[in-house]
Scaffold this motif. Structure first.
Motif, PDB file in Angstrom:
ATOM      1  N   SER A  62      48.306  45.097  52.602  1.00 23.21           N
ATOM      2  CA  SER A  62      48.232  44.443  51.292  1.00 23.21           C
ATOM      3  C   SER A  62      48.488  42.953  51.441  1.00 23.21           C
ATOM      4  CB  SER A  62      49.253  45.058  50.331  1.00 23.21           C
ATOM      5  OG  SER A  62      50.574  44.712  50.740  1.00 23.21           O
ATOM      6  N   VAL A  93      43.572  44.879  51.871  1.00 23.96           N
ATOM      7  CA  VAL A  93      43.426  45.171  50.443  1.00 23.96           C
ATOM      8  C   VAL A  93      43.893  43.943  49.667  1.00 23.96           C
ATOM      9  CG1 VAL A  93      44.158  46.624  48.531  1.00 23.96           C
ATOM     10  CG2 VAL A  93      43.728  47.645  50.772  1.00 23.96           C
ATOM     11  N   HIS A  94      42.944  43.286  49.010  1.00 27.19           N
ATOM     12  CA  HIS A  94      43.287  42.095  48.240  1.00 27.19           C
ATOM     13  C   HIS A  94      43.998  42.481  46.950  1.00 27.19           C
ATOM     14  CE1 HIS A  94      40.204  40.541  51.012  1.00 27.19           C
ATOM     15  NE2 HIS A  94      40.870  39.397  50.909  1.00 27.19           N
ATOM     16  N   GLU A  96      43.462  42.302  43.877  1.00 22.82           N
ATOM     17  CA  GLU A  96      42.746  42.955  42.783  1.00 22.82           C
ATOM     18  C   GLU A  96      42.080  44.260  43.206  1.00 22.82           C
ATOM     19  OE1 GLU A  96      39.900  40.267  44.944  1.00 22.82           O
ATOM     20  OE2 GLU A  96      41.991  40.172  44.250  1.00 22.82           O
ATOM     21  N   GLN A  97      42.247  44.659  44.459  1.00 20.93           N
ATOM     22  CA  GLN A  97      41.555  45.832  44.974  1.00 20.93           C
ATOM     23  C   GLN A  97      42.438  47.078  44.958  1.00 20.93           C
ATOM     24  OE1 GLN A  97      40.317  44.393  48.877  1.00 20.93           O
ATOM     25  NE2 GLN A  97      38.228  44.099  48.150  1.00 20.93           N
ATOM     26  N   THR A  98      41.765  48.231  45.003  1.00 19.36           N
ATOM     27  CA  THR A  98      42.458  49.521  45.079  1.00 19.36           C
ATOM     28  C   THR A  98      42.608  49.926  46.542  1.00 19.36           C
ATOM     29  OG1 THR A  98      41.461  50.203  42.982  1.00 19.36           O
ATOM     30  CG2 THR A  98      42.358  51.955  44.395  1.00 19.36           C
TER      31      THR A  98
END
Length: 571
Positions: A62, A93-94, A96-98
Protein backbone atom coordinates in the motif's frame (compact mmCIF):
# COMPACT_ATOMS: atom_id res chain seq x y z
CA UNK A 1 -0.77 44.75 2.42
CA UNK A 2 1.20 41.49 2.95
CA UNK A 3 4.92 41.49 2.43
CA UNK A 4 6.65 38.98 0.13
CA UNK A 5 7.97 37.18 3.22
CA UNK A 6 4.45 36.76 4.61
CA UNK A 7 3.24 35.36 1.28
CA UNK A 8 6.04 32.78 1.21
CA UNK A 9 5.24 31.70 4.79
CA UNK A 10 1.53 31.32 3.90
CA UNK A 11 2.33 29.19 0.86
CA UNK A 12 4.64 26.94 2.87
CA UNK A 13 2.39 26.52 5.90
CA UNK A 14 1.38 22.99 4.81
CA UNK A 15 3.62 20.14 3.66
CA UNK A 16 3.24 18.99 0.09
CA UNK A 17 2.06 15.52 -0.90
CA UNK A 18 0.50 12.75 1.14
CA UNK A 19 1.93 12.63 4.61
CA UNK A 20 3.37 9.86 6.74
CA UNK A 21 0.92 8.26 9.16
CA UNK A 22 2.62 7.64 12.54
CA UNK A 23 0.51 4.55 13.22
CA UNK A 24 1.64 2.98 9.94
CA UNK A 25 5.30 3.64 10.77
CA UNK A 26 4.76 2.05 14.18
CA UNK A 27 3.25 -1.03 12.52
CA UNK A 28 6.17 -1.20 10.11
CA UNK A 29 8.60 -1.26 13.03
CA UNK A 30 6.68 -4.19 14.53
CA UNK A 31 7.06 -6.06 11.24
CA UNK A 32 10.67 -5.22 10.32
CA UNK A 33 12.32 -4.06 13.53
CA UNK A 34 13.22 -0.69 14.97
CA UNK A 35 15.66 1.22 12.79
CA UNK A 36 16.42 3.54 15.68
CA UNK A 37 17.92 0.57 17.53
CA UNK A 38 19.40 -1.35 14.59
CA UNK A 39 20.74 1.14 12.05
CA UNK A 40 21.59 -1.66 9.57
CA UNK A 41 17.86 -1.92 8.83
CA UNK A 42 18.20 1.43 7.06
CA UNK A 43 20.91 0.27 4.67
CA UNK A 44 19.81 0.60 1.06
CA UNK A 45 20.60 -3.03 0.24
CA UNK A 46 17.83 -4.09 2.65
CA UNK A 47 15.10 -2.31 0.69
CA UNK A 48 13.92 -5.25 -1.41
CA UNK A 49 13.96 -7.55 1.63
CA UNK A 50 11.74 -5.06 3.47
CA UNK A 51 9.39 -4.87 0.49
CA UNK A 52 9.12 -8.67 0.57
CA UNK A 53 8.23 -8.61 4.27
CA UNK A 54 5.40 -6.15 3.62
CA UNK A 55 4.16 -8.04 0.54
CA UNK A 56 4.19 -11.33 2.46
CA UNK A 57 2.37 -9.83 5.45
CA UNK A 58 -0.28 -7.82 3.59
CA UNK A 59 -0.48 -9.50 0.19
CA UNK A 60 0.33 -6.18 -1.49
CA UNK A 61 2.22 -2.90 -1.02
CA UNK A 62 0.00 0.00 0.00
CA UNK A 63 1.08 3.58 -0.48
CA UNK A 64 0.90 4.35 3.27
CA UNK A 65 3.27 1.42 3.87
CA UNK A 66 5.63 2.66 1.14
CA UNK A 67 5.63 6.18 2.59
CA UNK A 68 6.41 4.75 6.01
CA UNK A 69 9.19 2.62 4.53
CA UNK A 70 10.72 5.67 2.86
CA UNK A 71 10.80 7.43 6.23
CA UNK A 72 12.04 4.28 7.97
CA UNK A 73 15.00 3.97 5.58
CA UNK A 74 15.57 7.70 5.13
CA UNK A 75 15.13 7.29 1.37
CA UNK A 76 13.23 9.47 -1.10
CA UNK A 77 9.76 8.12 -1.76
CA UNK A 78 10.65 8.16 -5.46
CA UNK A 79 13.48 5.67 -4.86
CA UNK A 80 11.24 3.30 -2.90
CA UNK A 81 8.44 3.53 -5.45
CA UNK A 82 10.78 3.08 -8.43
CA UNK A 83 12.27 -0.07 -6.94
CA UNK A 84 8.93 -1.56 -5.89
CA UNK A 85 7.35 -1.01 -9.30
CA UNK A 86 10.32 -2.49 -11.18
CA UNK A 87 9.75 -6.03 -9.90
CA UNK A 88 6.85 -8.22 -11.01
CA UNK A 89 6.23 -9.87 -7.64
CA UNK A 90 5.34 -6.66 -5.83
CA UNK A 91 1.69 -5.58 -6.07
CA UNK A 92 1.40 -1.81 -5.67
CA UNK A 93 -1.99 -0.57 -4.48
CA UNK A 94 -2.48 3.17 -4.80
CA UNK A 95 -4.59 5.13 -2.32
CA UNK A 96 -7.70 5.03 -4.48
CA UNK A 97 -7.38 1.38 -5.49
CA UNK A 98 -8.83 -1.82 -4.05
CA UNK A 99 -6.32 -4.42 -2.81
CA UNK A 100 -6.10 -7.67 -4.80
CA UNK A 101 -7.95 -10.78 -3.58
CA UNK A 102 -6.32 -12.97 -0.96
CA UNK A 103 -5.36 -15.64 -3.50
CA UNK A 104 -3.53 -15.06 -6.77
CA UNK A 105 -3.20 -17.77 -9.42
CA UNK A 106 -0.14 -17.24 -11.57
CA UNK A 107 -0.37 -19.29 -14.74
CA UNK A 108 3.02 -19.85 -16.37
CA UNK A 109 2.99 -18.81 -20.03
CA UNK A 110 6.54 -19.85 -20.96
CA UNK A 111 7.04 -21.86 -24.15
CA UNK A 112 7.09 -25.24 -22.40
CA UNK A 113 3.82 -24.45 -20.62
CA UNK A 114 2.29 -23.05 -23.80
CA UNK A 115 3.03 -26.35 -25.52
CA UNK A 116 1.26 -28.12 -22.65
CA UNK A 117 -1.93 -26.06 -22.95
CA UNK A 118 -1.36 -23.13 -20.60
CA UNK A 119 -3.45 -20.70 -22.67
CA UNK A 120 -6.57 -22.86 -22.44
CA UNK A 121 -5.90 -23.49 -18.75
CA UNK A 122 -5.59 -19.77 -18.04
CA UNK A 123 -8.92 -19.10 -19.76
CA UNK A 124 -10.65 -21.90 -17.88
CA UNK A 125 -9.33 -20.68 -14.54
CA UNK A 126 -10.24 -17.06 -15.27
CA UNK A 127 -13.74 -18.02 -16.44
CA UNK A 128 -14.35 -20.13 -13.33
CA UNK A 129 -12.91 -17.79 -10.71
CA UNK A 130 -14.77 -15.35 -8.49
CA UNK A 131 -12.75 -12.16 -9.12
CA UNK A 132 -13.52 -10.91 -5.62
CA UNK A 133 -11.84 -13.99 -4.13
CA UNK A 134 -9.26 -15.13 -6.70
CA UNK A 135 -7.08 -13.25 -9.16
CA UNK A 136 -5.79 -15.06 -12.27
CA UNK A 137 -2.73 -13.59 -14.01
CA UNK A 138 -0.12 -14.60 -16.56
CA UNK A 139 3.40 -15.23 -15.28
CA UNK A 140 6.79 -16.00 -16.87
CA UNK A 141 8.75 -19.23 -16.42
CA UNK A 142 8.66 -20.66 -12.89
CA UNK A 143 11.53 -23.13 -13.29
CA UNK A 144 9.29 -26.20 -13.36
CA UNK A 145 9.13 -26.82 -17.10
CA UNK A 146 9.34 -30.59 -16.66
CA UNK A 147 5.86 -30.55 -15.08
CA UNK A 148 4.21 -28.14 -17.50
CA UNK A 149 1.71 -26.56 -17.34
CA UNK A 150 2.42 -24.97 -13.97
CA UNK A 151 0.24 -22.74 -11.82
CA UNK A 152 1.34 -20.98 -8.64
CA UNK A 153 -1.43 -20.80 -6.03
CA UNK A 154 0.11 -18.20 -3.79
CA UNK A 155 3.50 -19.79 -3.01
CA UNK A 156 2.29 -23.32 -3.77
CA UNK A 157 3.13 -24.69 -7.22
CA UNK A 158 0.79 -27.11 -8.97
CA UNK A 159 2.58 -29.11 -11.66
CA UNK A 160 0.85 -30.84 -14.59
CA UNK A 161 -1.94 -28.50 -13.61
CA UNK A 162 -5.59 -28.85 -14.54
CA UNK A 163 -8.59 -26.74 -13.58
CA UNK A 164 -9.51 -29.45 -11.09
CA UNK A 165 -6.15 -29.70 -9.33
CA UNK A 166 -5.76 -25.93 -9.14
CA UNK A 167 -9.35 -25.60 -7.89
CA UNK A 168 -8.67 -28.16 -5.18
CA UNK A 169 -5.60 -26.21 -4.02
CA UNK A 170 -7.67 -23.01 -3.86
CA UNK A 171 -10.48 -24.71 -1.97
CA UNK A 172 -8.04 -26.17 0.56
CA UNK A 173 -6.24 -22.82 0.92
CA UNK A 174 -3.03 -24.59 -0.10
CA UNK A 175 -0.90 -21.50 -0.67
CA UNK A 176 2.42 -22.44 0.98
CA UNK A 177 5.23 -24.35 -0.77
CA UNK A 178 5.47 -28.10 -0.43
CA UNK A 179 8.01 -29.36 2.09
CA UNK A 180 11.34 -30.27 0.50
CA UNK A 181 13.26 -33.29 1.79
CA UNK A 182 16.95 -32.47 1.57
CA UNK A 183 20.31 -33.80 2.68
CA UNK A 184 21.05 -32.38 6.12
CA UNK A 185 24.50 -31.38 7.36
CA UNK A 186 25.09 -34.59 9.35
CA UNK A 187 24.45 -36.77 6.29
CA UNK A 188 26.58 -34.57 4.06
CA UNK A 189 29.40 -34.68 6.62
CA UNK A 190 29.25 -38.46 6.88
CA UNK A 191 29.70 -38.68 3.11
CA UNK A 192 32.89 -36.62 3.30
CA UNK A 193 31.27 -33.23 2.90
CA UNK A 194 33.15 -30.02 3.78
CA UNK A 195 36.50 -31.82 3.72
CA UNK A 196 37.66 -29.68 0.80
CA UNK A 197 36.67 -26.49 2.61
CA UNK A 198 38.56 -27.66 5.69
CA UNK A 199 41.64 -28.54 3.63
CA UNK A 200 41.54 -25.12 1.95
CA UNK A 201 41.31 -23.27 5.24
CA UNK A 202 44.05 -25.34 6.86
CA UNK A 203 46.50 -24.94 3.97
CA UNK A 204 46.49 -28.50 2.61
CA UNK A 205 44.93 -27.18 -0.61
CA UNK A 206 46.09 -23.87 -2.08
CA UNK A 207 44.21 -21.51 -4.34
CA UNK A 208 46.69 -22.09 -7.14
CA UNK A 209 46.53 -25.89 -6.92
CA UNK A 210 42.73 -25.91 -6.87
CA UNK A 211 42.55 -23.44 -9.74
CA UNK A 212 44.88 -25.68 -11.72
CA UNK A 213 42.59 -28.63 -11.04
CA UNK A 214 39.58 -26.71 -12.32
CA UNK A 215 41.53 -25.63 -15.39
CA UNK A 216 42.46 -29.22 -16.24
CA UNK A 217 38.89 -30.35 -15.62
CA UNK A 218 37.63 -27.68 -17.99
CA UNK A 219 35.03 -26.32 -15.56
CA UNK A 220 33.30 -23.29 -17.01
CA UNK A 221 30.48 -21.04 -15.87
CA UNK A 222 27.31 -23.09 -16.25
CA UNK A 223 24.85 -20.22 -16.03
CA UNK A 224 25.21 -19.31 -19.68
CA UNK A 225 28.40 -17.45 -20.52
CA UNK A 226 30.78 -20.39 -20.12
CA UNK A 227 33.71 -18.34 -18.80
CA UNK A 228 36.44 -20.59 -17.32
CA UNK A 229 35.99 -20.74 -13.55
CA UNK A 230 39.66 -20.52 -12.65
CA UNK A 231 40.08 -17.38 -14.75
CA UNK A 232 37.23 -15.67 -12.91
CA UNK A 233 39.03 -16.38 -9.66
CA UNK A 234 42.25 -14.93 -11.06
CA UNK A 235 40.51 -11.78 -12.32
CA UNK A 236 38.92 -11.03 -8.95
CA UNK A 237 42.04 -11.89 -6.94
CA UNK A 238 44.05 -9.47 -9.07
CA UNK A 239 41.98 -6.57 -7.72
CA UNK A 240 42.63 -4.97 -4.32
CA UNK A 241 40.21 -5.89 -1.52
CA UNK A 242 37.84 -5.93 0.14
CA UNK A 243 36.12 -8.39 -2.19
CA UNK A 244 32.75 -10.13 -2.30
CA UNK A 245 31.42 -13.41 -3.65
CA UNK A 246 27.92 -13.68 -5.14
CA UNK A 247 26.00 -16.75 -6.25
CA UNK A 248 23.47 -16.24 -9.01
CA UNK A 249 20.56 -18.55 -8.14
CA UNK A 250 18.12 -16.55 -10.24
CA UNK A 251 17.81 -18.98 -13.16
CA UNK A 252 15.07 -17.19 -15.08
CA UNK A 253 15.86 -18.44 -18.59
CA UNK A 254 12.69 -20.15 -19.89
CA UNK A 255 13.29 -23.88 -19.87
CA UNK A 256 15.94 -23.83 -17.12
CA UNK A 257 15.49 -25.61 -13.79
CA UNK A 258 18.79 -27.41 -13.17
CA UNK A 259 19.88 -25.19 -10.27
CA UNK A 260 16.63 -25.91 -8.44
CA UNK A 261 17.31 -29.61 -8.96
CA UNK A 262 20.65 -29.42 -7.12
CA UNK A 263 19.53 -27.03 -4.40
CA UNK A 264 16.54 -29.16 -3.48
CA UNK A 265 18.64 -32.31 -3.13
CA UNK A 266 22.09 -31.26 -1.93
CA UNK A 267 22.11 -27.70 -0.62
CA UNK A 268 25.28 -28.40 1.37
CA UNK A 269 27.04 -29.66 -1.75
CA UNK A 270 26.28 -26.30 -3.31
CA UNK A 271 27.18 -24.36 -0.16
CA UNK A 272 30.57 -26.04 0.15
CA UNK A 273 31.44 -25.10 -3.42
CA UNK A 274 30.22 -21.55 -2.82
CA UNK A 275 32.26 -21.21 0.37
CA UNK A 276 35.37 -22.56 -1.36
CA UNK A 277 34.90 -19.95 -4.09
CA UNK A 278 34.53 -17.23 -1.46
CA UNK A 279 37.70 -18.51 0.22
CA UNK A 280 39.56 -18.46 -3.10
CA UNK A 281 38.99 -14.72 -3.56
CA UNK A 282 39.20 -13.89 0.17
CA UNK A 283 35.64 -12.55 0.13
CA UNK A 284 34.33 -10.44 3.00
CA UNK A 285 30.90 -12.02 2.62
CA UNK A 286 29.04 -14.51 0.44
CA UNK A 287 25.72 -13.40 -1.04
CA UNK A 288 23.19 -15.85 -2.50
CA UNK A 289 20.59 -14.28 -4.80
CA UNK A 290 17.67 -16.74 -4.99
CA UNK A 291 14.83 -16.37 -7.47
CA UNK A 292 11.52 -15.66 -5.78
CA UNK A 293 9.80 -18.44 -7.73
CA UNK A 294 11.57 -20.91 -5.41
CA UNK A 295 9.90 -20.16 -2.05
CA UNK A 296 10.46 -23.69 -0.73
CA UNK A 297 14.18 -23.33 -1.34
CA UNK A 298 14.23 -20.12 0.66
CA UNK A 299 13.34 -22.21 3.71
CA UNK A 300 15.85 -24.94 2.81
CA UNK A 301 18.76 -22.53 2.38
CA UNK A 302 17.93 -20.61 5.56
CA UNK A 303 17.96 -23.85 7.51
CA UNK A 304 21.14 -25.14 5.83
CA UNK A 305 22.97 -21.86 6.53
CA UNK A 306 21.77 -22.01 10.14
CA UNK A 307 23.23 -25.53 10.39
CA UNK A 308 26.60 -24.20 9.21
CA UNK A 309 26.55 -21.35 11.71
CA UNK A 310 25.57 -23.63 14.59
CA UNK A 311 28.34 -26.06 13.67
CA UNK A 312 30.88 -23.23 13.56
CA UNK A 313 31.71 -23.82 9.89
CA UNK A 314 30.86 -20.21 9.02
CA UNK A 315 30.63 -17.09 11.11
CA UNK A 316 27.06 -15.84 11.63
CA UNK A 317 26.24 -13.31 8.93
CA UNK A 318 28.97 -14.37 6.51
CA UNK A 319 26.47 -16.06 4.18
CA UNK A 320 23.71 -13.61 3.25
CA UNK A 321 20.59 -14.90 1.52
CA UNK A 322 18.62 -12.48 -0.63
CA UNK A 323 15.39 -12.92 -2.58
CA UNK A 324 14.86 -11.80 -6.13
CA UNK A 325 11.46 -10.38 -6.96
CA UNK A 326 10.54 -11.57 -10.43
CA UNK A 327 12.89 -9.96 -12.94
CA UNK A 328 14.60 -12.09 -15.61
CA UNK A 329 17.08 -9.30 -16.29
CA UNK A 330 18.64 -9.93 -12.87
CA UNK A 331 20.24 -13.04 -14.30
CA UNK A 332 22.68 -10.59 -15.92
CA UNK A 333 25.45 -10.19 -13.37
CA UNK A 334 25.59 -6.41 -13.16
CA UNK A 335 21.77 -6.18 -12.93
CA UNK A 336 21.94 -8.77 -10.17
CA UNK A 337 24.46 -6.58 -8.33
CA UNK A 338 22.15 -3.57 -8.66
CA UNK A 339 19.30 -5.63 -7.22
CA UNK A 340 21.44 -6.83 -4.31
CA UNK A 341 22.10 -3.17 -3.55
CA UNK A 342 18.35 -2.58 -3.25
CA UNK A 343 17.82 -0.92 -6.61
CA UNK A 344 15.97 -1.69 -9.85
CA UNK A 345 17.87 -4.46 -11.61
CA UNK A 346 19.18 -2.55 -14.61
CA UNK A 347 22.45 -3.67 -16.24
CA UNK A 348 25.45 -1.42 -15.84
CA UNK A 349 27.57 -0.07 -18.66
CA UNK A 350 30.88 -1.91 -18.86
CA UNK A 351 33.76 -1.46 -18.26
CA UNK A 352 34.34 -1.55 -15.37
CA UNK A 353 33.33 -5.19 -15.02
CA UNK A 354 31.93 -6.60 -11.78
CA UNK A 355 35.23 -8.38 -11.15
CA UNK A 356 36.69 -4.87 -10.82
CA UNK A 357 33.78 -2.91 -9.35
CA UNK A 358 30.83 -5.03 -8.37
CA UNK A 359 28.84 -5.20 -5.15
CA UNK A 360 29.15 -1.96 -3.16
CA UNK A 361 31.79 -0.85 -5.68
CA UNK A 362 34.19 -3.65 -4.72
CA UNK A 363 35.69 -6.52 -6.77
CA UNK A 364 33.09 -9.27 -6.91
CA UNK A 365 33.12 -12.92 -7.97
CA UNK A 366 29.79 -13.99 -9.50
CA UNK A 367 29.22 -17.71 -10.02
CA UNK A 368 26.30 -19.91 -10.98
CA UNK A 369 24.83 -22.53 -8.62
CA UNK A 370 25.78 -25.54 -10.74
CA UNK A 371 29.30 -24.23 -11.36
CA UNK A 372 30.22 -24.20 -7.68
CA UNK A 373 28.31 -27.44 -7.04
CA UNK A 374 30.87 -29.33 -9.14
CA UNK A 375 33.95 -27.95 -7.37
CA UNK A 376 34.04 -30.37 -4.37
CA UNK A 377 33.19 -33.30 -6.66
CA UNK A 378 35.95 -32.50 -9.11
CA UNK A 379 38.47 -32.26 -6.27
CA UNK A 380 37.27 -35.52 -4.69
CA UNK A 381 37.28 -37.57 -7.91
CA UNK A 382 39.96 -35.77 -9.87
CA UNK A 383 40.11 -33.36 -12.77
CA UNK A 384 40.65 -36.23 -15.21
CA UNK A 385 37.46 -37.95 -14.03
CA UNK A 386 35.40 -34.87 -14.85
CA UNK A 387 37.16 -34.01 -18.10
CA UNK A 388 36.84 -37.57 -19.41
CA UNK A 389 33.05 -37.53 -19.17
CA UNK A 390 32.59 -35.62 -22.43
CA UNK A 391 31.54 -36.95 -25.80
CA UNK A 392 32.50 -36.01 -29.37
CA UNK A 393 35.74 -34.40 -28.25
CA UNK A 394 34.20 -32.30 -25.48
CA UNK A 395 35.04 -32.21 -21.75
CA UNK A 396 32.94 -32.67 -18.64
CA UNK A 397 29.30 -33.10 -17.72
CA UNK A 398 26.27 -30.93 -18.40
CA UNK A 399 22.99 -30.78 -16.54
CA UNK A 400 20.41 -30.53 -19.31
CA UNK A 401 17.01 -29.14 -18.36
CA UNK A 402 14.82 -30.88 -20.93
CA UNK A 403 11.17 -30.04 -21.52
CA UNK A 404 8.65 -30.07 -24.32
CA UNK A 405 7.76 -33.02 -26.51
CA UNK A 406 9.81 -35.80 -24.91
CA UNK A 407 8.66 -38.86 -22.98
CA UNK A 408 10.73 -38.09 -19.87
CA UNK A 409 11.34 -34.38 -19.31
CA UNK A 410 13.57 -33.38 -16.41
CA UNK A 411 17.18 -32.67 -15.47
CA UNK A 412 19.45 -35.17 -17.18
CA UNK A 413 23.15 -35.17 -16.27
CA UNK A 414 24.86 -36.23 -19.50
CA UNK A 415 28.24 -35.92 -21.21
CA UNK A 416 29.09 -32.48 -22.58
CA UNK A 417 28.98 -32.71 -26.35
CA UNK A 418 26.13 -35.19 -26.48
CA UNK A 419 23.82 -34.57 -29.46
CA UNK A 420 20.12 -33.90 -29.14
CA UNK A 421 19.26 -37.20 -30.82
CA UNK A 422 21.44 -39.03 -28.30
CA UNK A 423 20.03 -37.04 -25.40
CA UNK A 424 16.44 -37.80 -26.38
CA UNK A 425 16.98 -41.51 -27.02
CA UNK A 426 19.38 -42.31 -24.17
CA UNK A 427 18.05 -40.08 -21.40
CA UNK A 428 14.55 -38.83 -22.26
CA UNK A 429 12.87 -42.06 -23.32
CA UNK A 430 12.43 -40.86 -26.90
CA UNK A 431 9.91 -38.38 -28.23
CA UNK A 432 6.47 -38.13 -26.62
CA UNK A 433 4.00 -40.57 -28.14
CA UNK A 434 2.60 -39.34 -31.44
CA UNK A 435 5.18 -36.58 -31.87
CA UNK A 436 7.98 -36.25 -34.42
CA UNK A 437 10.96 -33.97 -33.85
CA UNK A 438 10.63 -30.68 -35.72
CA UNK A 439 12.92 -28.27 -33.87
CA UNK A 440 14.66 -27.61 -30.57
CA UNK A 441 15.99 -24.78 -28.48
CA UNK A 442 19.48 -25.77 -27.24
CA UNK A 443 19.87 -22.90 -24.78
CA UNK A 444 16.47 -21.63 -23.69
CA UNK A 445 14.63 -18.65 -25.12
CA UNK A 446 17.77 -16.71 -26.01
CA UNK A 447 19.79 -19.59 -27.49
CA UNK A 448 18.05 -19.77 -30.87
CA UNK A 449 16.14 -22.60 -32.57
CA UNK A 450 17.61 -25.46 -34.59
CA UNK A 451 15.83 -27.85 -36.98
CA UNK A 452 15.62 -31.62 -36.63
CA UNK A 453 18.19 -31.89 -39.43
CA UNK A 454 20.76 -30.41 -37.01
CA UNK A 455 20.02 -32.73 -34.10
CA UNK A 456 23.45 -34.39 -34.42
CA UNK A 457 25.47 -31.29 -33.48
CA UNK A 458 27.41 -31.72 -30.20
CA UNK A 459 25.72 -29.72 -27.45
CA UNK A 460 28.37 -27.69 -25.66
CA UNK A 461 30.03 -24.31 -25.51
CA UNK A 462 31.58 -23.19 -28.80
CA UNK A 463 29.86 -25.85 -30.93
CA UNK A 464 26.67 -24.03 -31.87
CA UNK A 465 27.81 -20.51 -32.73
CA UNK A 466 28.40 -21.29 -36.40
CA UNK A 467 24.74 -22.27 -36.56
CA UNK A 468 23.61 -19.00 -35.00
CA UNK A 469 22.82 -20.55 -31.60
CA UNK A 470 24.43 -21.19 -28.22
CA UNK A 471 23.96 -23.63 -25.36
CA UNK A 472 23.71 -21.08 -22.55
CA UNK A 473 22.41 -22.83 -19.44
CA UNK A 474 21.61 -26.03 -21.41
CA UNK A 475 17.85 -25.48 -21.31
CA UNK A 476 16.61 -27.77 -24.09
CA UNK A 477 13.02 -27.29 -25.26
CA UNK A 478 11.86 -29.82 -27.85
CA UNK A 479 9.23 -28.96 -30.47
CA UNK A 480 7.37 -31.43 -32.66
CA UNK A 481 5.55 -31.51 -35.98
CA UNK A 482 2.37 -30.63 -34.06
CA UNK A 483 3.68 -27.26 -32.90
CA UNK A 484 3.23 -23.82 -34.47
CA UNK A 485 6.57 -22.11 -35.14
CA UNK A 486 5.00 -18.67 -35.45
CA UNK A 487 3.28 -19.09 -32.08
CA UNK A 488 6.56 -20.28 -30.55
CA UNK A 489 8.47 -17.26 -31.86
CA UNK A 490 5.76 -14.87 -30.67
CA UNK A 491 5.80 -16.50 -27.23
CA UNK A 492 9.57 -16.01 -26.92
CA UNK A 493 9.50 -12.40 -28.14
CA UNK A 494 6.59 -11.68 -25.84
CA UNK A 495 8.72 -12.88 -22.96
CA UNK A 496 11.64 -10.63 -23.92
CA UNK A 497 9.36 -7.62 -24.45
CA UNK A 498 7.85 -8.12 -21.00
CA UNK A 499 11.20 -8.69 -19.29
CA UNK A 500 13.16 -5.83 -20.88
CA UNK A 501 14.27 -3.47 -18.13
CA UNK A 502 13.52 -0.53 -20.43
CA UNK A 503 16.88 1.15 -19.91
CA UNK A 504 17.97 1.20 -23.56
CA UNK A 505 15.85 2.03 -26.60
CA UNK A 506 17.00 -0.78 -28.93
CA UNK A 507 15.79 -3.39 -26.47
CA UNK A 508 12.77 -1.59 -25.01
CA UNK A 509 11.31 -0.57 -28.37
CA UNK A 510 12.89 -3.31 -30.48
CA UNK A 511 11.36 -6.24 -28.61
CA UNK A 512 7.87 -4.69 -28.75
CA UNK A 513 8.21 -3.84 -32.45
CA UNK A 514 9.51 -7.31 -33.32
CA UNK A 515 6.62 -8.94 -31.47
CA UNK A 516 4.17 -6.79 -33.44
CA UNK A 517 5.82 -7.84 -36.71
CA UNK A 518 5.70 -11.52 -35.75
CA UNK A 519 1.97 -11.40 -35.04
CA UNK A 520 1.16 -10.27 -38.59
CA UNK A 521 -0.21 -12.72 -41.14
CA UNK A 522 2.83 -12.08 -43.35
CA UNK A 523 6.29 -11.32 -42.03
CA UNK A 524 8.26 -8.33 -43.30
CA UNK A 525 11.53 -10.21 -43.54
CA UNK A 526 13.70 -7.22 -44.43
CA UNK A 527 12.45 -5.15 -41.50
CA UNK A 528 12.87 -8.08 -39.12
CA UNK A 529 16.49 -8.53 -40.22
CA UNK A 530 17.26 -4.82 -39.91
CA UNK A 531 15.63 -4.58 -36.51
CA UNK A 532 17.53 -7.64 -35.28
CA UNK A 533 20.80 -6.04 -36.40
CA UNK A 534 20.11 -2.82 -34.50
CA UNK A 535 19.14 -4.71 -31.36
CA UNK A 536 22.23 -6.92 -31.48
CA UNK A 537 24.59 -4.00 -32.12
CA UNK A 538 23.17 -1.36 -29.78
CA UNK A 539 21.52 -3.02 -26.78
CA UNK A 540 23.32 -2.61 -23.47
CA UNK A 541 23.13 -6.23 -22.37
CA UNK A 542 22.52 -9.76 -23.57
CA UNK A 543 18.73 -9.59 -23.32
CA UNK A 544 18.32 -7.17 -26.20
CA UNK A 545 21.25 -8.64 -28.09
CA UNK A 546 19.90 -12.22 -27.96
CA UNK A 547 16.16 -11.54 -28.16
CA UNK A 548 16.07 -11.72 -32.00
CA UNK A 549 17.80 -15.13 -32.06
CA UNK A 550 14.62 -17.22 -32.30
CA UNK A 551 13.39 -15.15 -35.25
CA UNK A 552 16.72 -15.18 -37.06
CA UNK A 553 16.87 -18.95 -36.56
CA UNK A 554 13.49 -19.46 -38.16
CA UNK A 555 14.36 -17.22 -41.11
CA UNK A 556 17.60 -19.13 -41.60
CA UNK A 557 16.65 -22.78 -41.04
CA UNK A 558 12.87 -23.02 -41.43
CA UNK A 559 12.18 -21.19 -44.67
CA UNK A 560 10.12 -23.99 -46.22
CA UNK A 561 7.93 -24.26 -43.10
CA UNK A 562 7.42 -20.49 -42.99
CA UNK A 563 6.65 -20.40 -46.71
CA UNK A 564 4.09 -23.21 -46.40
CA UNK A 565 2.35 -21.12 -43.74
CA UNK A 566 2.51 -18.08 -46.07
CA UNK A 567 4.55 -16.14 -43.51
CA UNK A 568 7.30 -15.48 -46.05
CA UNK A 569 7.39 -15.69 -49.84
CA UNK A 570 8.10 -19.04 -51.46
CA UNK A 571 11.31 -19.44 -53.39
Amino acid sequence: MKTDEQKVKRRRSGLRGRQLEPAVLSGLRELIGDERVDSSLRHRDRLIEHLHLIQDADGYLSMPRLRALASFMNLPMAAVYETATFYAHFDIVHDEQTPPPAITLRVCDSLSCQLAGASALHKALADGADPSQVRVVHAPCMGRCDTAPVVAVGHHHVGNATSETVGAAVEQQQVQPDEIHWQKLADYHSAGGYQLLKDCREGRVTVDSLAEELEHAGLRGLGGAGFPTYRKWQAVRAEPGPRYAVINADEGEPGTFKDRYYLEREPHGFLEGALVSAWAVEAQALYIYLRDEYPGLLVVLKDAIAELETAGIVEPGFVILRRGAGAYICGEESALIESLEGKPGKPRHRPPFVAQKGLFGQPTLVNNVETVYWIPRIHAQGAEWYASQGRHGRKGLRSFSVSGRVARPGVHVAPAGITLNELIEEYCGGMAEGHRLLAYLPGGASGGILPASKADIPLDFDTLQEHGCFIGSAAVIVLSDQDDLQAAAANLLGFFADESCGQCTPCRVGTEKMLTLLERDTWDEQTLQQLAGVMADASICGLGQAAPNPVLSLLRDFRSELASSNLIAKG
